[in-house]
Design a protein around this motif. Sequence first.
Motif: not given
Length: 581
Positions: A478-506
């Motif tokens: 029920s929540a978005p994909d938590p792995l974002h490509i822009l922050n290297l899947f959580g390795l970088l300490p920031f959360t991308p804005p929603s429009i740039l929060g491209i995850g693996v499933m996207a």
Amino acid sequence: MDDKRNWITALLLSAAILLGWSFVSDKFFPTPTKPDVTKTVAGTPGATPATTPGQLGAPPAPGAPPAPAAEAVRPIETVLADGNRIPIDTPKVAGSINLVGARIDDITLTKYRQTIAKNSPPVRLFAPAGTKAAYFASIGWSSHSIAVPTASTLWTATGTKLTPTTPVTLSWANPTGQTFRIEYSIDADYLITAKQTVTNGGTAPVAVSSYALVDRLGKPTHHEDADSMTIHVGPTGFVGGVSEFDWDYDDLEKDDSEAKFNSAAWLGFSDKYWLAAVIPAKGEKVTAEMEALSANSFRTMFARNFVQVAPGRQVTTTSRVFAGAKEVSVLEDYTNRLGITRLSHAIDWGWFDFFEIPIFKLLDWLFRMVGNFGLAIMALTLIIRLLMFPIAQRQFHSMAQMRIVQPKMKALQEKYKDDKQRQQQELMKLYKDEKINPLAGCLPILIQIPIFYALYKVLMLTIEMRHQPFILWIKDLSAPDPLHILNLFGLLPFTPPSILGIGVMAVILGTTMYLQFRLNPPPADPVQAQVFKIMPWMFMFIMAPFAAGLLLYWITNNCLSIAQQQWMYRKFPALRTAAAK
């Protein structure tokens, strides 16, 4: 020159959709911002109760209780440790009743955790006065002529614990001979029943009115409880003969704003997943209101008419309090078995409920069969695709046929380029002669829209979907994909804005959509062709902030579409030849 103009048109259209999507999605498709947290906050941190005791403004019944008086804000553990409490213990609820005021002000929902972390505490719904998120239900009486119990009254209890098998009775007597009793009982779910009895042991008749209310300090602050066009959060109920979703907290805080009703089946405060409501007896005549007692302090209540109690006589009324999760089966059971009108629609299904509820029940049944909600969504997608197979087959065949007759269409367009009306007539005749429906390709897409919206509402609204894992990194569908490509899947300490929060499933969604479009016969219109080329990647951005369950549905649907297209090409080789031209 035409190709350049077509490219510019396609790019401008895509940019408009991408830039405008944030506004549209916030209004109509709100999504949580952090996939691993669905904490419920009962009120605004740091807020304090109303500072000026006083009567309710034009209350439903004269003598209704005053707003809660100001108290020093203390930790909830400190307040609960003060004593004078009767424990509550059921399979789904833990908490206590405060003997001071007879308030139900301590409720935690033991089935649900605040986050997906293993050590996360249970969701707290009710909290006592004097805490930063005070939220509680009260049962009481009002009278002009005698002393009645107040918020500071210390009740005497008969019974040591409230459970589904052991009710508890509270009693208190005033100096003029009237005795007040509240018999609390609770079921195995979320419904507390309060039988209120007043016995007149005095020498003269007395007039009393009974009431039930929910007080809430502060607005919900968690992002999942944001009010939106599709999800109502705030005061609600079945009042005045209709389900009430129009009033929100801001409306109540406006000057001289209060919602009054001459009937009520139930009313209270609704969060996305939780509900606190007071309920009169079935068919009972009551008046009700929703109001702001002061800044950031809210109340919903119903009150009965005054009745005369003769000496030596007693009057008993029954009120109920719902305090729990908005589980579909539980709400439907209370609606059908107890006759609580449309309590099942405390979930804000909206006008599309006739379609959303069957989708939910089918999905819930599939979940019980396979034991994993991700697999249930995939099974639901397969069922939908099977039902739509004949339509999709006609769509694909029609698209290929359109490609076959493309040279004839070009000839007609060139022949009648100066006579648009005649050109249209000849094209319609060509479609008829070749038995082609130019709109056939739109039908499956149109059918998908209500299915997608229904699934969106089901995933966003129903507690049954909350915190349901799929596989690997997807811990909450029920929540978005938590792995974002822009922050290297959580390795970088920031959360991308929603429009740039491209995850693996996207990315998987965009890729499968691209492959699906590659297999389709290309459209004849150059602008459509250019738009179709960039549409998969545009949808990758648009769908990224949505719940992972929705992306899983779309990915599964794309894969099934690809499989169906390949099957059609093998069965009808001429279609592949036509599509390749």
